[in-house]
Design an enzyme around this catalytic site. Sequence first.
Site, short mmCIF file in Angstrom:
data_model
loop_
_atom_site.label_atom_id
_atom_site.label_comp_id
_atom_site.label_asym_id
_atom_site.label_seq_id
_atom_site.Cartn_x
_atom_site.Cartn_y
_atom_site.Cartn_z
N CYS A 145 3.15 -10.80 -33.38
CA CYS A 145 4.28 -11.56 -32.84
C CYS A 145 4.94 -10.77 -31.70
CB CYS A 145 5.31 -11.83 -33.93
SG CYS A 145 4.62 -12.59 -35.41
N MET A 146 5.97 -11.36 -31.12
CA MET A 146 6.62 -10.68 -30.00
C MET A 146 7.24 -9.35 -30.42
SD MET A 146 9.60 -12.06 -27.43
CE MET A 146 8.65 -13.41 -26.76
N ASP A 147 7.89 -9.34 -31.58
CA ASP A 147 8.63 -8.15 -31.99
C ASP A 147 8.13 -7.52 -33.28
OD1 ASP A 147 10.59 -8.80 -29.89
OD2 ASP A 147 11.07 -10.46 -31.22
N HIS B 3 -11.28 7.09 -2.53
CA HIS B 3 -11.22 6.90 -3.98
C HIS B 3 -12.55 6.36 -4.46
CE1 HIS B 3 -9.07 6.68 -7.74
NE2 HIS B 3 -9.26 5.38 -7.87
N TYR C 150 1.89 -16.72 -37.36
CA TYR C 150 1.67 -17.95 -36.59
C TYR C 150 0.21 -18.41 -36.70
CZ TYR C 150 6.11 -17.11 -34.18
OH TYR C 150 7.43 -16.91 -33.87
N ARG D 72 -7.26 14.51 -8.11
CA ARG D 72 -6.12 13.70 -8.54
C ARG D 72 -6.43 13.16 -9.94
NH1 ARG D 72 -8.31 11.33 -3.84
NH2 ARG D 72 -8.85 9.55 -5.14
N ARG E 64 -10.45 -1.13 -1.89
CA ARG E 64 -9.05 -1.40 -2.24
C ARG E 64 -8.12 -1.07 -1.09
NH1 ARG E 64 -6.68 1.36 -7.66
NH2 ARG E 64 -6.85 3.25 -6.40
N LYS F 130 2.12 8.20 -11.73
CA LYS F 130 2.52 6.82 -11.41
C LYS F 130 2.73 6.04 -12.71
CE LYS F 130 -2.35 5.62 -11.18
NZ LYS F 130 -3.52 5.70 -10.33
C1 LIG Z 1 -4.31 6.73 -10.61
C2 LIG Z 1 -5.09 7.38 -9.57
C3 LIG Z 1 -5.84 8.52 -9.84
C4 LIG Z 1 -6.00 9.09 -11.24
O1 LIG Z 1 -7.04 8.40 -11.90
P1 LIG Z 1 -7.51 8.78 -13.38
O2 LIG Z 1 -8.72 7.97 -13.59
O3 LIG Z 1 -6.39 8.39 -14.30
O4 LIG Z 1 -7.75 10.24 -13.40
C5 LIG Z 1 -6.51 9.12 -8.79
N1 LIG Z 1 -6.43 8.63 -7.53
C6 LIG Z 1 -5.72 7.52 -7.24
C7 LIG Z 1 -5.69 7.01 -5.86
C8 LIG Z 1 -5.05 6.86 -8.24
O5 LIG Z 1 -4.35 5.76 -7.94
#
Ligand SMILES: *Cc1c(COP(=O)(O)O)cnc(C)c1O
Length: 375
Positions: free
Chosen positions: A318-320, A157, A271, A213, A128, A33
């Site tokens: 700065c920005m850039d 999760h 700045y 995951r 969540r 992601k």
């Molecule tokens: C991003 C994500 C992960 C991976 O998490 P890490 O801490 O980067 O290993 C696992 N499960 C879900 C639902 C996530 O959104």
Amino acid sequence: MATATIDLDALRRNLKLLRSRLSPGCEFLAAVKANAYGHGAVPVARELEREGVAWFGVATAEEALELREDGIAGRILLLAPAGERVDELLSSDVDLVVAGRYSLERVRSIASRGTPRVHLKIDTGMGRLGLPPGEALELARELDRDERVRLESVWTHLATADEPDHPLTGQQLEAFESFRETLSREGIEVPLLHTCNSAGLLALPKAHYGLVRAGIALYGYPPPGTSPDPAESSVDTQSGRAAGLGFTPVMTLSAPVVFAKRVPAGATISYGATWRAPRDTTIATVRLGYADGYPRLLSNRAWALLGGRRAPVVGMVCMDQLMLDAGDLDVVPGDDAVLFGGSGPGADELASLVGTISYEMVSSVAARVERVYTG
Ligand SMILES: *Cc1c(COP(=O)(O)O)cnc(C)c1O
């Protein structure tokens, strides 16, 4: 040009390390992601697919469809409830999440045109996505009864997998186990169960189930809560939560010096004139700023590697552009400064200076920073 160099050798090594910790029979889902945490979703997923990774996790429909359009053939799990573009997701063979009534109805709305594969998300304490087990049970029954959808997995999760002593992890895993038992008593068969992110993969082998995951460790940073220095770590090495763990940061962020000059003691920089030269010194101006994803909060706090030496970031970012105190180093335009990764500071080190985590540092690297792939 500011460059994020992505070391695919390092990516493969991290993958190997993570796989070596998987419980037998457990599959690996790579979280790609947010443009693979800033590393480039398609090149990263392609490389991982060549290495045999079968599952990819994304956050939005667009991310899922992009991977498919660019030829990723493996399973793509959209980790958030299905809402928009469900038709396209179905025709692109993307695995969908049901988290509540709304996403269940969205999935059903396309069920006459195929057999959506769905993953029921339950909330065991993260707060969540998903319903608590008591309420999720009804969704599980409905998914099980509905011949037009395939219930592929039940998952949750973990909120505190990176804190070995936190009681919530145990509570979440118990809630998950007991939900699993309820389903099995009701005769609801679920091919796959999954709970773990990177931290869980490393610390909670009993919770691996059929799939983990992982994201951050794949990109080379130990999950927060594990420290590279075992002496400083709150981590219990005996339970397998070794610190550091040998991951290699995959991204090196570098940018060229575009200008350098000597300044006298007392000169102020950038700045707000927040930094004043304590002695005559060389100031190098680097073509990278907060619009490239380098936090302004790092002003007067961070360092970069320049000419093989640590050069402090001086004055406001700065920005850039940002300025480095190069001391008496002979620096000329075109020299490269390493802002993080490689021999520079770790993204996690910079993150901790400003109260954030490596995830935010790498995923914030802006689109205008060129990605270059090596290995
Ligand atoms: C991003 C994500 C992960 C991976 O998490 P890490 O801490 O980067 O290993 C696992 N499960 C879900 C639902 C996530 O959104």
